[in-house]
Design a protein around this motif. Sequence first.
Motif, PDB file in Angstrom:
ATOM      1  N   PRO A 387      95.644  15.211  65.844  1.00 47.02           N
ATOM      2  CA  PRO A 387      95.671  16.535  65.213  1.00 47.02           C
ATOM      3  C   PRO A 387      94.760  16.559  63.987  1.00 47.02           C
ATOM      4  N   VAL A 388      94.127  17.712  63.755  1.00 47.24           N
ATOM      5  CA  VAL A 388      93.194  17.890  62.641  1.00 47.24           C
ATOM      6  C   VAL A 388      93.401  19.281  62.052  1.00 47.24           C
ATOM      7  N   VAL A 389      93.356  19.377  60.725  1.00 48.55           N
ATOM      8  CA  VAL A 389      93.372  20.672  60.044  1.00 48.55           C
ATOM      9  C   VAL A 389      92.139  20.769  59.162  1.00 48.55           C
ATOM     10  N   ASN A 390      91.387  21.868  59.312  1.00 45.75           N
ATOM     11  CA  ASN A 390      90.353  22.169  58.323  1.00 45.75           C
ATOM     12  C   ASN A 390      91.005  22.869  57.148  1.00 45.75           C
ATOM     13  N   VAL A 391      90.812  22.290  55.953  1.00 53.32           N
ATOM     14  CA  VAL A 391      91.354  22.866  54.722  1.00 53.32           C
ATOM     15  C   VAL A 391      90.190  23.443  53.924  1.00 53.32           C
ATOM     16  N   PRO A 392      90.151  24.758  53.710  1.00 52.56           N
ATOM     17  CA  PRO A 392      89.052  25.350  52.960  1.00 52.56           C
ATOM     18  C   PRO A 392      89.199  25.070  51.467  1.00 52.56           C
ATOM     19  N   GLY A 393      88.141  25.375  50.706  1.00 51.66           N
ATOM     20  CA  GLY A 393      88.273  25.245  49.255  1.00 51.66           C
ATOM     21  C   GLY A 393      86.994  24.952  48.521  1.00 51.66           C
ATOM     22  N   PHE A 394      85.932  24.556  49.231  1.00 54.64           N
ATOM     23  CA  PHE A 394      84.696  24.164  48.554  1.00 54.64           C
ATOM     24  C   PHE A 394      83.551  25.055  49.010  1.00 54.64           C
ATOM     25  N   GLN A 395      82.412  24.936  48.350  1.00 56.08           N
ATOM     26  CA  GLN A 395      81.257  25.718  48.745  1.00 56.08           C
ATOM     27  C   GLN A 395      79.981  24.915  48.556  1.00 56.08           C
ATOM     28  N   GLY A 396      78.962  25.306  49.301  1.00 56.41           N
ATOM     29  CA  GLY A 396      77.688  24.628  49.230  1.00 56.41           C
ATOM     30  C   GLY A 396      76.725  25.276  48.266  1.00 56.41           C
ATOM     31  N   GLY A 397      75.476  24.852  48.337  1.00 55.81           N
ATOM     32  CA  GLY A 397      74.467  25.320  47.406  1.00 55.81           C
ATOM     33  C   GLY A 397      74.132  26.792  47.528  1.00 55.81           C
ATOM     34  N   ASN A 398      74.445  27.403  48.678  1.00 54.48           N
ATOM     35  CA  ASN A 398      74.174  28.825  48.879  1.00 54.48           C
ATOM     36  C   ASN A 398      75.442  29.679  48.759  1.00 54.48           C
ATOM     37  N   GLY A 399      76.497  29.075  48.213  1.00 59.08           N
ATOM     38  CA  GLY A 399      77.739  29.820  48.007  1.00 59.08           C
ATOM     39  C   GLY A 399      78.562  30.032  49.254  1.00 59.08           C
ATOM     40  N   MET A 400      78.230  29.330  50.336  1.00 63.76           N
ATOM     41  CA  MET A 400      78.985  29.455  51.588  1.00 63.76           C
ATOM     42  C   MET A 400      80.105  28.423  51.627  1.00 63.76           C
ATOM     43  N   PRO A 401      81.194  28.748  52.336  1.00 66.65           N
ATOM     44  CA  PRO A 401      82.354  27.849  52.332  1.00 66.65           C
ATOM     45  C   PRO A 401      82.098  26.528  53.040  1.00 66.65           C
ATOM     46  N   ILE A 402      82.744  25.495  52.539  1.00 66.18           N
ATOM     47  CA  ILE A 402      82.770  24.180  53.180  1.00 66.18           C
ATOM     48  C   ILE A 402      84.205  23.666  53.094  1.00 66.18           C
ATOM     49  N   GLY A 403      84.764  23.285  54.221  1.00 67.28           N
ATOM     50  CA  GLY A 403      86.103  22.721  54.241  1.00 67.28           C
ATOM     51  C   GLY A 403      86.066  21.226  54.471  1.00 67.28           C
ATOM     52  N   LEU A 404      87.216  20.613  54.317  1.00 70.44           N
ATOM     53  CA  LEU A 404      87.396  19.198  54.643  1.00 70.44           C
ATOM     54  C   LEU A 404      88.521  19.073  55.667  1.00 70.44           C
ATOM     55  N   SER A 405      88.430  18.040  56.485  1.00 68.95           N
ATOM     56  CA  SER A 405      89.441  17.812  57.515  1.00 68.95           C
ATOM     57  C   SER A 405      90.500  16.823  57.048  1.00 68.95           C
ATOM     58  N   LEU A 406      91.730  17.106  57.426  1.00 67.35           N
ATOM     59  CA  LEU A 406      92.828  16.155  57.313  1.00 67.35           C
ATOM     60  C   LEU A 406      93.237  15.745  58.718  1.00 67.35           C
ATOM     61  N   VAL A 407      93.413  14.448  58.919  1.00 63.52           N
ATOM     62  CA  VAL A 407      93.707  13.886  60.241  1.00 63.52           C
ATOM     63  C   VAL A 407      94.983  13.050  60.153  1.00 63.52           C
ATOM     64  N   ALA A 408      95.807  13.125  61.192  1.00 65.03           N
ATOM     65  CA  ALA A 408      97.046  12.342  61.268  1.00 65.03           C
ATOM     66  C   ALA A 408      97.126  11.695  62.644  1.00 65.03           C
ATOM     67  N   PRO A 409      98.075  10.785  62.852  1.00 67.09           N
ATOM     68  CA  PRO A 409      98.253  10.199  64.185  1.00 67.09           C
ATOM     69  C   PRO A 409      98.664  11.256  65.207  1.00 67.09           C
ATOM     70  N   ARG A 410      98.494  10.932  66.470  1.00 69.84           N
ATOM     71  CA  ARG A 410      98.918  11.853  67.527  1.00 69.84           C
ATOM     72  C   ARG A 410     100.410  12.178  67.410  1.00 69.84           C
ATOM     73  N   TYR A 411     100.722  13.430  67.683  1.00 68.48           N
ATOM     74  CA  TYR A 411     102.081  13.967  67.628  1.00 68.48           C
ATOM     75  C   TYR A 411     102.711  13.863  66.240  1.00 68.48           C
ATOM     76  N   HIS A 412     101.869  13.910  65.225  1.00 68.03           N
ATOM     77  CA  HIS A 412     102.323  14.096  63.845  1.00 68.03           C
ATOM     78  C   HIS A 412     101.806  15.442  63.337  1.00 68.03           C
ATOM     79  N   ASP A 413     101.851  16.430  64.211  1.00 72.72           N
ATOM     80  CA  ASP A 413     101.284  17.743  63.915  1.00 72.72           C
ATOM     81  C   ASP A 413     102.003  18.443  62.758  1.00 72.72           C
ATOM     82  N   ARG A 414     103.333  18.448  62.775  1.00 73.83           N
ATOM     83  CA  ARG A 414     104.070  19.156  61.730  1.00 73.83           C
ATOM     84  C   ARG A 414     103.932  18.451  60.387  1.00 73.83           C
ATOM     85  N   HIS A 415     103.935  17.129  60.426  1.00 75.94           N
ATOM     86  CA  HIS A 415     103.676  16.368  59.205  1.00 75.94           C
ATOM     87  C   HIS A 415     102.313  16.751  58.635  1.00 75.94           C
ATOM     88  N   LEU A 416     101.311  16.849  59.492  1.00 76.49           N
ATOM     89  CA  LEU A 416      99.964  17.172  59.015  1.00 76.49           C
ATOM     90  C   LEU A 416      99.921  18.561  58.392  1.00 76.49           C
TER      91      LEU A 416
END
Length: 437
Positions: A387-416
């Motif tokens: 499972p992976v979640v893109n978490v927004p919050g950052f931006q690049g040099g042109n002011g466009m959004p950049i997110g980061l991914s959080l990753v957990a083990p398989r079937y740890h979806d709710r924890h993630l």
Amino acid sequence: MEPFRLTATEALAKIKDGSLSVEAYARSLLSRIEQRDDAVKAWAHLDPEYVIQQAKQLDLVPPEKRGPLHGVAIAVKDIMYTKDMPTQHNSPIYEGHDPTLDAAAIATLRHAGALLIGKATTTEFASTATGPKTLNPHDPTRTPGGSSSGSAAAVADFQVPLGLGTQTGGSTIRPGSFNGIFAFKPTWGAISREGLKFYSLNLDTIGFFARSVADLELLSDMFNLEDDDARPDFAIRGAKFAVLKTSVWPQAGPGTVAALEAGARLLRDGGADVEEIELPPEFDRVVEWHRTVLHSDGRPTFLPEYRVAKEKLDPFIADHVENGQKISRAAQLEAFDGLAALRPRIDEIAKKYAAILTPSVVDEAPKGTQSTGSPAFNCMWTALHTPVVNVPGFQGGNGMPIGLSLVAPRYHDRHLLIVSKAVGDIFAAEGGWKSKV
């Protein structure tokens, strides 16, 4: 606040307490779509009369018989069968195609009382890198990403609070980052794919777009996503995170480099223990194996369309059927078995941490719509089924959004999702990205 700006959770609360009717909510969303459709072009099919008809029917349902998603608006990626709207896969072969049944995911949401707004755009069969007509709501000269282009753009532009996508490479996480919203790719196989057009049987995963983690949790409830052990009392302070650049790190642009550094710093400032890690050398082949599986699975998937209407297929898709990459059956098996062996290993590594923090994208959304951008940083996690979640919050040099991914083990979806909520609060407060749409 105009109803169209509500998150799904907020809209649901207002509909439940009687302060907002489903029809009034639907009309607010349709007004927003009418205002913004020329600029964003998120829809492959939308019938306002049908939306209002649904809304009126939902308002007639007695409170005691209403479903848990009663009146909540959702965009549906146009590779999922819908019995009352065309399913066209952005392909001339299926233009005007009207299936007579719902995909399993759509049947689940409809039974829960969801308001299906329309079919959102996709690249051809959710497989090509060439963008559909959809534009990034934050900058119409840039791509919203793909292949779940319309679902992500519509959520980011406040045309709907929720969108359904799929991911075979990076088709949920990448557009989530490019559009500055949350995106969730659950564990592979956790949600039925019955009734959607496959690309890769071994990789395809239904994903969600939303503007809050609470909304991702709401959809997760509908699909019975459950962990063996999810602890709701998570706190950043004292938690342990891994930072992982992966073997494709040399492709990272300045925006992603700065975002990953800032994300790690914000977690440390919040009291977390943040450790940079490297994966064992065996994982260096994951991206190569992902490509092998993708092209191999595409051979039988698109054979019917190839036989019936080869001239109407994108050359990239036809190449899968023709095995233009000259992938041997031995290479296929090596990729299948190699990835299967690495999945429990990544689970053991990820279990040591609250989550792994890693890039979502190469950089900001690129200019133009000819390409939906590189999935380089997503393919590993799709291939490993995590499972992976893109978490927004950052931006690049042109002011466009950049997110980061959080990753957990398989079937740890709710924890993630629990971890993503806490991390998302910090990134939103201090990461620097603010939507202006």
